[in-house]
Design a protein around this motif. Structure first.
Motif, PDB file in Angstrom:
ATOM      1  N   SER A 178       0.820  -1.206   0.000  1.00  0.00           N
ATOM      2  CA  SER A 178       0.000   0.000   0.000  1.00  0.00           C
ATOM      3  C   SER A 178       0.860   1.264   0.000  1.00  0.00           C
ATOM      4  O   SER A 178       1.993   1.274   0.490  1.00  0.00           O
ATOM      5  CB  SER A 178      -0.898  -0.009   1.251  1.00  0.00           C
ATOM      6  OG  SER A 178      -1.499   1.241   1.466  1.00  0.00           O
ATOM      7  N   CYS A 179       0.272   2.346  -0.542  1.00  0.00           N
ATOM      8  CA  CYS A 179       0.947   3.645  -0.555  1.00  0.00           C
ATOM      9  C   CYS A 179      -0.104   4.742  -0.587  1.00  0.00           C
ATOM     10  O   CYS A 179      -1.302   4.482  -0.491  1.00  0.00           O
ATOM     11  CB  CYS A 179       1.884   3.765  -1.752  1.00  0.00           C
ATOM     12  SG  CYS A 179       1.053   3.736  -3.352  1.00  0.00           S
ATOM     13  N   CYS A 180       0.329   5.981  -0.744  1.00  0.00           N
ATOM     14  CA  CYS A 180      -0.562   7.129  -0.889  1.00  0.00           C
ATOM     15  C   CYS A 180      -0.692   7.479  -2.373  1.00  0.00           C
ATOM     16  O   CYS A 180       0.169   7.124  -3.186  1.00  0.00           O
ATOM     17  CB  CYS A 180      -0.010   8.342  -0.136  1.00  0.00           C
ATOM     18  SG  CYS A 180       0.320   8.049   1.620  1.00  0.00           S
ATOM     19  N   SER A 181      -1.747   8.192  -2.699  1.00  0.00           N
ATOM     20  CA  SER A 181      -1.959   8.585  -4.096  1.00  0.00           C
ATOM     21  C   SER A 181      -0.836   9.471  -4.622  1.00  0.00           C
ATOM     22  O   SER A 181      -0.662   9.612  -5.835  1.00  0.00           O
ATOM     23  CB  SER A 181      -3.289   9.319  -4.231  1.00  0.00           C
ATOM     24  OG  SER A 181      -3.341  10.477  -3.407  1.00  0.00           O
ATOM     25  N   THR A 182      -0.050  10.052  -3.724  1.00  0.00           N
ATOM     26  CA  THR A 182       1.052  10.940  -4.099  1.00  0.00           C
ATOM     27  C   THR A 182       2.237  10.196  -4.713  1.00  0.00           C
ATOM     28  O   THR A 182       3.259  10.819  -5.013  1.00  0.00           O
ATOM     29  CB  THR A 182       1.518  11.736  -2.871  1.00  0.00           C
ATOM     30  OG1 THR A 182       1.595  10.850  -1.745  1.00  0.00           O
ATOM     31  CG2 THR A 182       0.534  12.846  -2.546  1.00  0.00           C
ATOM     32  N   ALA A 183       2.105   8.877  -4.908  1.00  0.00           N
ATOM     33  CA  ALA A 183       3.121   8.146  -5.666  1.00  0.00           C
ATOM     34  C   ALA A 183       2.998   8.436  -7.160  1.00  0.00           C
ATOM     35  O   ALA A 183       3.863   8.040  -7.947  1.00  0.00           O
ATOM     36  CB  ALA A 183       3.017   6.642  -5.414  1.00  0.00           C
ATOM     37  N   ASP A 184       1.940   9.116  -7.547  1.00  0.00           N
ATOM     38  CA  ASP A 184       1.789   9.661  -8.908  1.00  0.00           C
ATOM     39  C   ASP A 184       2.013   8.635 -10.022  1.00  0.00           C
ATOM     40  O   ASP A 184       2.742   8.899 -10.989  1.00  0.00           O
ATOM     41  CB  ASP A 184       2.722  10.872  -9.097  1.00  0.00           C
ATOM     42  CG  ASP A 184       2.252  12.089  -8.318  1.00  0.00           C
ATOM     43  OD1 ASP A 184       1.136  12.047  -7.773  1.00  0.00           O
ATOM     44  OD2 ASP A 184       3.014  13.074  -8.251  1.00  0.00           O
TER      45      ASP A 184
END
Length: 296
Positions: A7-13
């Protein structure tokens, strides 16, 4: 199928298609344009073109990170299914979202004592953060366990390079990152600052470069100087840009000419609405694996 969630944040673009194809889950930041709130949902709520056009036309933008309650709800959806979690957050040098994820972990550990939740500070951003997530997906698919992935990312995340330049200083002035005087002088003399991400995950100015052509050449030189195996580099390379596709394509062309052994064609993504709220349009960023950022 893996018994843990990556999992990650949407800011991984990365694009939604990319996240889905690699089995990477993500949680969305939030942003506002002239007081209207949106989810940073990879360009679905508002297109990247419309977002950067609004910024160019003077729209006010603000961002907000994922809060503790949102992380609790997000993580709980996986824990209820009996899944463990490896969540990699946006750099703590740019946001407090890592602390929010850690606080949610502490709240949930009592409720799910048999589950494992690992939280990692990526010290990365934008598609560099995305490149890190893509590597973790590769290793997971190669059979790495949850613990092995956690150890690997903690030991290798500082080998990920971020180099970027901007040709529009007005948003740096607006955000208070440079003075009005410096912004005026830089604009007058067509100064394009070259920046990178340091070992603490903070953006740091490296050089003031006069002219777009020169800074494009220089960012390619940075990869030549720092990439693993120099010009024999054979891993992936990503680029992201904010309404600056022609320049991003030129950087990609020069990189592919210089590095014939690249793994796959260079992937070019948009700088997302969270990061883009601070950089504005006119930015190109280059990401690759290289020597350690530590103490450099």
């Amino acid at each position: 199928m893996s018994e843990f969630i990556l999992s990650c944040c949407s800011t991984a673009d990365l694009t939604e298609k990319h996240f889905n194809s690699r089995g990477i889950n993500y949680v969305c930041f939030h942003f506002m344009v002239d007081g209207k709130e949106y989810k940073d949902d990879l360009g679905k709520s508002i297109s990247y073109d419309d977002f950067y056009k609004a910024m160019s036309n003077g729209a006010e933008t603000k961002t907000s990170q994922v809060n503790v309650g949102e992380f609790v709800d997000y993580f709980s959806s996986f824990l209820k299914e009996g899944k463990d979690i490896l969540h990699v957050s946006l750099s703590s040098g740019l946001s407090g979202v890592y602390n929010s994820a850690c606080a949610a972990k502490q709240l949930l550990e009592a409720e799910y004592p048999d589950r494992k939740i690992y939280i990692v500070d990526s010290l990365a951003a934008s598609s560099g953060y995305g490149l890190l997530m893509d590597k973790l997906a590769d290793l997971r698919d190669d059979g790495y366990t949850l613990e092995q992935l956690y150890d690997w990312v903690e030991n290798n995340k500082l080998n990920l390079h971020h180099w970027f330049f901007s040709t529009d200083l007005s948003f740096y002035v607006k955000g208070g990152r440079i003075s009005k005087t410096s912004g005026f002088i830089g604009t007058t003399f067509k100064i394009c600052p070259l920046l990178n991400m340091d070992e603490n995950g903070k953006l740091t100015p490296q050089q003031k470069v006069r002219g777009k052509r020169r800074v494009i050449s220089l960012i390619v030189d940075k990869m030549k100087n720092h990439a693993i195996k120099d010009l024999e580099y054979s891993d992936k390379c990503y680029i992201s840009h904010s309404a600056f596709n022609t320049e991003a394509q030129e950087v990609a062309r020069l990189i592919e000419e210089s590095f014939p052994n690249l793994k796959n064609k260079i992937e070019i993504n948009n700088v997302g609405t969270t990061i883009g709220s601070h950089t504005g349009p006119g930015t190109v960023a280059l990401f690759f694996w290289g020597d350690s950022r530590k103490n450099r």
